[in-house]
Design an enzyme around this catalytic site. Sequence first.
Site, PDB file in Angstrom:
ATOM      1  N   TYR A 140      41.422  22.677  61.278  1.00 23.85           N
ATOM      2  CA  TYR A 140      40.987  21.944  62.463  1.00 23.85           C
ATOM      3  C   TYR A 140      39.974  20.849  62.117  1.00 23.85           C
ATOM      4  CZ  TYR A 140      43.021  25.147  65.939  1.00 23.85           C
ATOM      5  OH  TYR A 140      43.865  25.878  66.737  1.00 23.85           O
ATOM      6  N   LYS A 189      46.456  34.520  53.905  1.00 19.48           N
ATOM      7  CA  LYS A 189      47.707  34.230  53.205  1.00 19.48           C
ATOM      8  C   LYS A 189      47.339  34.074  51.735  1.00 19.48           C
ATOM      9  CE  LYS A 189      52.146  33.282  53.360  1.00 19.48           C
ATOM     10  NZ  LYS A 189      53.158  34.298  53.736  1.00 19.48           N
ATOM     11  N   ASP A 221      51.678  36.729  58.034  1.00 20.05           N
ATOM     12  CA  ASP A 221      53.036  36.939  58.548  1.00 20.05           C
ATOM     13  C   ASP A 221      53.261  38.411  58.881  1.00 20.05           C
ATOM     14  OD1 ASP A 221      52.819  37.405  55.810  1.00 20.05           O
ATOM     15  OD2 ASP A 221      54.794  36.600  55.286  1.00 20.05           O
ATOM     16  N   ASP A 245      43.794  31.329  66.037  1.00 22.68           N
ATOM     17  CA  ASP A 245      44.340  30.675  67.237  1.00 22.68           C
ATOM     18  C   ASP A 245      45.689  31.284  67.576  1.00 22.68           C
ATOM     19  OD1 ASP A 245      44.668  28.693  69.269  1.00 22.68           O
ATOM     20  OD2 ASP A 245      46.018  27.623  67.911  1.00 22.68           O
ATOM     21  N   ASP A 249      46.680  34.413  70.737  1.00 21.36           N
ATOM     22  CA  ASP A 249      47.666  34.267  71.823  1.00 21.36           C
ATOM     23  C   ASP A 249      48.668  35.420  71.773  1.00 21.36           C
ATOM     24  OD1 ASP A 249      46.528  31.842  72.625  1.00 21.36           O
ATOM     25  OD2 ASP A 249      48.478  30.892  72.935  1.00 21.36           O
TER      26      ASP A 249
END
Length: 354
Positions: A140, A189, A221, A245, A249
Amino acid sequence: MKITIIPGDGIGREVVKQAVKVLDRIADKYKCNFEFEEALLGGAAIDATGNPIPEETIHKCKSSDAVILGAVGGPKWDNQPGHLRPEKGLLALRKELGVFANLRPAILFPQLKSASTLKDEVLGDGLDIMIVRELIGGAYFGEKKRINIEDGQRAYDTIDYCTNDIKRIAKKSFEVARKRGKKITLVDKANVLETSRLWREIVTNMSEDYKDVEVNYMYVDNAAMQLIRNPKQFDVILTENMFGDILSDEASMLTGSLGMLPSASVGEGNIGLYEPIHGSAPDIAGQDKANPIGTIMSTAMMLRYSFDMEDAAKDIENAVSKVMDKGYRTGDIMENGMEIVGTEEMGALIAAEI
Ligand code: IPM
Ligand code: MG
């Protein structure tokens, strides 16, 4: 207590109004005083001043004790260049306030179990996950650029983290875990990304000082899959900005509705930023249809983290639960046999239970 209220865009104005309603009731009950001041951010600020985050907004927020934010963004501003998008205002505000830790609880209200897309046997007696998302670093905020090349363009965003960025958020997550289930899953990751490998090293080293907290590691993942397969294995999920982020959700949907969930963004300083995790929902803006509970629950987090008013925070959370018990629902969580209410009425019902 000085609170800056930022309605933002879309349903933002409708939902923050309900938070104020609830705080007025808390002020009555606890004989305390909240002073509210409004500020512009996002699309509303672009329309009024040409800037998604006017100086005045930064000034107002910095001279208050806490900030309550509705939501920013909408199709109207979707074609603006990156630095003139509503989201830029939100990101800059987070950075200005130094709120590096975004706490996003995903709690399932038992009354809403059937609103979750997961099977009963997966949900068991409920869910209580806390996502601790790093908020002012990573892709970001890393270097980003677009360059013209011979056969088109080239664009890049950079994921960038320093030792201290990771240490401070990890410390926060250990503290949070200590007050809960004492288990942290670092989601990364590390099989591919160098930043992830640095996160792992630092968190592993720090875990020596928090022997009472169990730490485990999971690739993002796999975490996305495990959240749906067996969400009860998680207590605290610690992760970098973009993974947080996305996963927050996903986690919110396990609980039935994005509209229910709050968040608190805090840093080293004293000013916290409190916002629901949902967006500005332009399709239902101005129609008294939005669910104000995410914002109201964020207000409870504000009382808890910024003002040390644990009893008042619990009052709000209990009031939400009672209103659910009585069968009132906004459209997003509506089920057969329940009574549908609008944004205003939901706010009033919750305030009345306090
Ligand atoms: C969130 C939102 C924001 C983010 C957007 C609006 C910039 O999705 O708070 O999760 O990505 O952080
Ligand atoms: Mg998001």
